[in-house]
Design a protein around this motif. Structure first.
Motif, short mmCIF file in Angstrom:
data_model
loop_
_atom_site.label_atom_id
_atom_site.label_comp_id
_atom_site.label_asym_id
_atom_site.label_seq_id
_atom_site.Cartn_x
_atom_site.Cartn_y
_atom_site.Cartn_z
N LEU A 164 0.84 -1.20 0.00
CA LEU A 164 0.00 0.00 0.00
C LEU A 164 0.87 1.25 0.00
CD1 LEU A 164 -2.76 -1.10 2.56
CD2 LEU A 164 -3.04 -0.72 0.10
N THR A 165 1.98 1.19 0.77
CA THR A 165 2.86 2.35 0.84
C THR A 165 3.53 2.61 -0.51
OG1 THR A 165 3.31 1.77 3.14
CG2 THR A 165 4.80 3.35 2.11
N THR A 170 4.08 5.88 -5.25
CA THR A 170 4.07 6.00 -6.71
C THR A 170 3.16 7.14 -7.14
OG1 THR A 170 4.28 3.61 -6.75
CG2 THR A 170 3.77 4.69 -8.84
N ILE A 171 1.95 7.18 -6.54
CA ILE A 171 0.99 8.22 -6.92
C ILE A 171 1.55 9.60 -6.59
CG2 ILE A 171 -1.31 9.16 -6.42
CD1 ILE A 171 -2.18 6.19 -5.96
N ALA A 172 2.08 9.72 -5.36
CA ALA A 172 2.59 11.03 -4.94
C ALA A 172 3.75 11.47 -5.84
CB ALA A 172 3.06 10.95 -3.48
N ALA A 173 4.66 10.52 -6.12
CA ALA A 173 5.80 10.87 -6.97
C ALA A 173 5.34 11.23 -8.38
CB ALA A 173 6.80 9.71 -7.02
N TRP A 174 4.34 10.53 -8.87
CA TRP A 174 3.79 10.79 -10.20
C TRP A 174 3.24 12.20 -10.28
CZ3 TRP A 174 3.93 8.30 -14.73
CH2 TRP A 174 3.08 8.74 -15.74
N VAL A 181 9.62 8.66 -11.03
CA VAL A 181 8.93 7.45 -10.59
C VAL A 181 9.72 6.16 -10.84
CG1 VAL A 181 6.87 6.03 -10.93
CG2 VAL A 181 6.65 8.50 -10.66
N PRO A 182 10.19 5.88 -12.08
CA PRO A 182 10.77 4.55 -12.34
C PRO A 182 11.92 4.19 -11.40
CG PRO A 182 10.47 5.76 -14.38
CD PRO A 182 10.18 6.72 -13.28
#
Lengths: 573, 586
Positions: A164-165, A170-174, A181-182
């Motif tokens: 979940l973290t 990922t969402i926050a970095a996106w 992200v990658p």
């Protein structure tokens, strides 16, 4: 010859490899958790919430001071300040909630696991476990059930929280900078999958490597502790100290190598976290330069990379724990996952209300290629009759006792009560008619009264004292400051061997059974007391049939019949 | 830190080394933590405020990479050194324990919970790892990191530094205040868990008995009920116990939030640079982290300390052997005054003490165990005439086994003396005396090895022929004929299981092979069935010929062959004619 403790510990170290069978066993054990799924879910969500709030706090603070450096209106900052404080409180409160929820769930689970495995174990005792090592088996059984309580909260919940973290990160970095992200995700996945797998397999292989050295050391130590006096008398004291030192050295050199491997895994884990920060900066600095990322958000992005690893860091420990759980589940299954050989019939006959307890042409051996232990045994115990069964130790006397209460079935021949074969009766009915006082009867860690009343919950005070009289401990029990409420201690450790024997005897005498089978009732008693006890038993058991199994020839003239078991057959004396 | 912590770290050489190493690593880590924060802040401000390019920032970036690598290495080093330290400390404790048990205090430990001690000794190292690789590093970090952080932060931002500096004592005071109460609650929780586990083990061990009395099904419900009851109670205490963690967490989190707000407002007012602000903010979690972690590691380390404590408690027992001849362990220094012998007697050239030719005399011997008040022997007198069998009878607890231990010199009298000929036994090295002595205890212990090695326990250089002869004298001929590998059959742990009677015969074989002058038999047939007892009795008669024998027995048949019978009561020899007493009992 007290090798019990040592053999139990050495074999405990030789863990089976966590193969597919172990994971299947683990899945079966995991079923116990379904009933607590809501509580488990709650604790996972609260754990995730704590990680998110912690991360959010850092990111928001990073943003706050970057923004403040641009010297905006103080009002513009106050919203972020409130957010930061809110997150701080949310973090602490959700951690508290998670601790409570997870401990509650763990305790509930442990209760369920204990009840489940107890129900599976009960029908297998003693016939299907047998052997002199069963004490060790049972201790390990209890230990393994205890290990499984960690399955959900320390082995399965951390990966869920980590997943979940990673998703949230990922969402926050996106949102902040897709280009970051990658590399960030790659670092997280290595830390979440490769490092824990490495840690777990290192722990397992070090366990395997050390098993032999540990077993050797254990033998040395147990022999030193138990046999110190004999070794000293034999003049081998100094030599033993040197041998122990050498065995210790062997283990220590293996442990050094394994410590190095474990340290490598730890180093790799924190390198991943550090690398994530570097990659984020490598992506973020040019992005600020090119205008793709606002300058104030660079700090937030770096803090995100730092905070995200809080959710991943418990994974190596969780992987090790998961492996331990799989091994425990595997050992438990190996012990309890079998059909009991003694089973109740589909339709049980009514227990005949009268008649004799009879063995007819009974044959029994412990394995197909073993010699016959009982080779054509005939024995008839009528109500009111007193029979002594003699024989050297190891001749199979206790096995006869087990046949009479149907703890095991003969390979050939028939055991019957009043003409009804015991295999056609419900086991509870057999043991209602025939009660066995075992040679090493267990005393439960409670009062003398509770231990004796076990045989008959509704016994009156009068019945109780009558049984105590017959067992020859009424006088002793009366003299105790706490009387029958005296606690007997763990495994009866607070009472002497003789008293222990007689408490078990009183328990059997209290049971309302037609037949009494007493296995070595005078084993720990001196001659005078033994004679008195035998006399009391034989004169106070009225119309019950009594079979006394013994290797001593005390008071043989008081029996109606004296039989001797020798080479698998019974002869009359 | 508890008493055991301090003893572990101070009294073991490995523990002291470990403490120094951990402290060094802790200081290095503290410096690295500060460096990492400063570099990270430098990079962020460089890009965000000064719009520096990646190329211009490559220096600090490379430095950051180095710092991160060093920090990771330090983390690994903590783990490696902690684990190795735990192994070393355990090795040292084990070695000392072996020396204590075998040389300073070789009393027979019948009936004590030796299994539990063995478990502590063998498995203790695992839990000690949690202490040395987990708790101790955190403790060092909790002292070093906040200090380093404050040293760096206060000059950068005195206001935030002040907030942090103030919050630490508050945090610690709360930790102690709430921790005290929580500790009691945590202890009661562990007790409840242990109780539950103990109850379950009790039920499982007693399953056969439960089934014999048709109670197995009812017990399944009891397990559940007891579990539920304890869960309810435990959760009640946990709700309060976890409050301490909540307060700590709140302190740390609100501290961070407060520092962030303070920095924000100062930045906004232009009183602070972003570089300083970011550095302080980055150091905030680093400062609180170790403080919180110490509390979490505390419980994990408790098990390891318990194991160490168990071993230390045995090491603390005073030695039962004293006198000039014991090896120079520390306990021999405080030799009780009653044992002190005139210097003239000590320096006198030693007479040979041979129990086969000279009588062994117990002269007004008293004995009490070091940690207990009551006298086990109280002015006990006895003469073992050379070549005779002296039987010692009496109720259990009368002190018979203590007499045996004294004769074997496993213990020394607290008052009075034991002499052989003109020699006080304490003048001899214990091994010198024991070379002439053989002992057959109630339950002979078999050691891992072959039957031959077990028989040769007291005479390791004996030849094969001598071993075989001793074995057949002891009545092992029949057993050896049955075994495919004969004398080379492995026994003891992991080997063939022998019956109690066979084990006793191996102990007899030891005595025959050793050709001892004095034989001490402590109820050698107590645990045997009639047939084995008779066979062992026969071998004992053969053994007694030409030797001085002390026989402790219940068994009337064994005692019948004695030349003399002495009855014991409450640590004294009683004058009553014992032959009549035995006759009356039979």
């Amino acid at each position: 010859m007290r090798s019990g403790t040592s053999s139990g510990m050495t074999s405990g170290d030789l863990a089976p490899s966590a193969g597919p069978a172990a994971w299947r066993s683990l899945l079966r054990a995991a079923h116990a958790g379904r009933a607590e799924s809501r509580r488990l879910l709650l604790s996972v969500l609260l754990g995730w919430g704590a990680v998110l709030a912690g991360g959010g706090l850092l990111i928001a603070s990073g943003y706050l001071i970057s923004r403040a450096a641009q010297r905006p209106e103080i009002l513009a900052l106050s919203v972020v300040i409130v957010l930061v404080r809110g997150l701080a409180i949310a973090r602490a409160v959700s951690r508290y909630g998670e601790r409570l929820a997870s401990h509650d769930a763990a305790l509930r689970l442990l209760g369920r696991l204990r009840a489940t495995f107890y129900r599976r174990l009960a029908p297998l005792v003693p016939g299907d476990l047998g052997g002199p090592r069963s004490g060790d088996l049972l201790s390990r059984f209890v230990g393994d059930v205890d290990v499984l309580q960690d399955l959900y909260l320390r082995a399965l919940a951390p990966p869920v929280v980590a997943a979940l973290t990673i998703a949230a990160t990922t969402i926050a970095a996106w949102l902040l900078l897709p280009a970051a992200v990658p590399a960030l995700i790659a670092c997280m996945l290595v830390a979440a999958v490769a490092v824990p797998a490495l840690a777990a397999s290192l722990a397992a292989s070090s366990g395997r490597r050390q098993a032999h050295a540990r077993a050797a050391l254990t033998t040395e130590i147990v022999e030193t502790i138990d046999g110190a006096a004999e070794l000293a008398v034999a003049g081998r004291g100094d030599e033993r100290v040197a041998r122990l030192h050498a065995a210790d050295g062997d283990l220590a050199s293996l442990a050094r190598r394994d410590a190095l491997a474990a340290g490598t895994a730890t180093t790799l884990g924190s390198l991943c976290a550090g690398l994530a920060v570097i990659t984020v900066l490598l992506a973020g600095i040019p992005a600020v330069d090119s205008g793709a990322l606002a300058g104030v958000l660079l700090a937030a992005l770096a803090f995100l990379a730092l905070a995200a690893f809080e959710g991943v860091s418990p994974l190596p420990a969780a992987a090790r724990r998961l492996r331990a759980c799989a091994e425990a589940a595997y050992r438990l299954d190996a012990l309890v996952d079998r059909e009991p050989t003694v089973r109740d019939p589909a339709v049980a006959l009514q227990l005949p209300c009268a008649g004799d307890l009879v063995l007819e042409d009974v044959h029994l051996r412990y394995g197909p290629d073993q010699p016959w232990v009982l080779d054509g045994i005939d024995l008839r115990l009528a109500p009111g009759r007193r029979i002594a069964l003699l024989g050297p130790s190891g001749s199979g006397k206790s096995t006869i006792a087990h046949l009479l209460v149907r703890f095991r079935d003969p390979d050939a021949g028939r055991v019957s009560i009043g003409g009804a074969g015991v295999a056609e009766l419900a086991q509870d009915d057999v043991r209602r008619a025939v009660v066995l006082a075992e040679q090493d009867a267990h005393l439960f860690n409670t009062s003398i009264r509770e231990n004796i009343m076990l045989a008959r919950r509704d016994a009156s005070e009068q019945d109780l004292w009558r049984a105590l009289e017959a067992a020859g401990i009424a006088h002793w029990a009366r003299a105790l400051p706490d009387g029958l409420e005296t606690l007997v201690g763990e495994d009866g450790g607070l009472v002497s061997g003789g008293q222990r024997q007689r408490i078990a005897l009183a328990r059997a005498l209290l049971a309302d059974a037609r037949f009494l089978v007493l296995d070595e009732p005078t084993a720990h008693l001196d001659e005078v007391t033994a004679q008195q006890v035998i006399h009391d038993i034989l004169t106070r058991t009225g119309d019950r049939g009594v079979l006394v199994i013994t290797h001593s020839d005390i008071a043989l003239d008081q029996y109606d019949e004296v039989l001797e078991l020798r080479a698998g057959r019974i002869t009359r004396r | 830190m508890t008493r055991t912590d301090r003893r572990l770290l101070r009294e073991t050489r490995a523990g002291r080394t470990q403490l120094l190493l951990t402290a060094g690593l802790g200081l290095a880590t503290a410096a690295i933590v500060v460096a990492q924060a400063a570099l990270l802040a430098r990079l962020i401000t460089g890009a965000a405020v000064h719009h520096q390019t990646l190329a211009r920032l490559s220096g600090p970036l490379a430095a950051l990479a180095c710092v991160i690598a060093v920090r990771a290495l330090l983390g690994g080093a903590f783990e490696v050194s902690g684990r190795i330290g735990a192994t070393r400390v355990m090795s040292e404790l084990r070695g000392r324990l072996a020396e204590h048990l075998l040389i300073r205090s070789p009393v027979p430990r019948e009936g004590e919970r030796t299994g539990e001690l063995a478990a502590a000794v063998v498995q203790g190292v695992d839990s000690l790892e949690a202490y040395f690789a987990g708790y101790l590093p955190q403790l060092v970090l909790a002292a070093a990191v906040p200090l380093a952080v404050l040293i760096w932060v206060v000059p950068l931002d005195p206001v935030a530094g002040g907030v942090l500096a103030l919050s630490i004592p508050i945090l610690i005071v709360f930790m102690i205040l709430i921790g005290k109460g929580a500790q009691a609650q945590a202890r009661s929780r562990w007790r409840a868990l242990a109780l539950l586990s103990g109850h379950f083990l009790d039920v499982v061990r007693g399953l056969q008995t439960l089934r014999a009395h048709r109670r197995e099904a009812a017990q399944a419900d009891t397990i559940k009920q007891i579990g539920d009851r304890y869960r309810a109670e435990t959760m009640g205490t946990l709700r309060i116990a976890f409050l301490s963690a909540l307060v700590l967490e709140l302190c740390a989190m609100i501290g961070t939030a407060f520092v962030a707000a303070t920095i924000g407002i100062q930045l906004d007012g232009g009183h602070l640079t972003l570089l300083a602000g970011l550095t302080v903010l980055l150091l905030c979690p680093e400062l609180y982290g170790p403080l919180r972690a110490v509390g979490q590691q505390f419980h994990a380390s408790a098990d390891g300390l318990a194991a160490a404590e168990r071993i230390l408690s045995v090491l603390d027992e005073p030695a039962t052997l004293s006198g000039p001849a014991t090896l120079g362990g520390p306990a021999t220094l405080d030799e009780p005054a009653t044992l002190a012998m005139p210097a003239s007697q000590r320096s006198r050239p030693r007479q040979p003490a041979d129990p086969a030719t000279a009588a062994l005399r117990f002269e007004a011997v008293s004995f009490s165990y070091p940690d207990r008040e009551e006298l086990v022997l109280d002015g006990f007198g006895l003469v073992l005439k050379p070549g005779c069998v002296t039987a010692l009878i009496g109720r259990s607890g009368a002190g018979k086994s203590t007499v045996a231990a004294l004769a074997l010199r496993l213990i020394d009298p607290t008052a009075g003396r034991i002499t052989c000929g003109a020699v006080d036994l304490r003048e001899l090295h214990p091994d010198e005396w024991r070379r002439q002595v053989a002992w057959i205890p109630q339950r002979a212990r078999l050691f891992a090895g072959t039957i031959a090695e077990n028989i040769a326990l007291g005479a390791p250089n004996a030849g094969r022929g001598a071993i075989l002869a001793a074995a057949s004298e002891a009545g092992l001929g029949e057993l050896l004929a049955e075994l495919r590998d004969g004398l080379d059959t492995p026994v003891g742990d992991g080997g063939r299981r022998l019956s109690a009677g066979q084990a006793q015969r191996i102990a007899l074989g030891r005595a025959f092979l050793r050709d001892a002058r004095l034989v001490v038999l402590d109820e050698p047939t107590a645990h045997l069935d009639a047939e084995s007892a008779a066979a062992v009795g026969g071998a004992i008669e053969r053994l007694a010929v030409g030797r001085t024998t002390l026989l402790i027995a219940h068994d009337t048949k064994l005692v019948a062959h004695a030349d003399r019978i002495v009855e014991m009561e409450d640590g004294r020899a009683v004058a009553r004619d014992p032959r009549r007493a035995m006759a009356a009992a039979a």
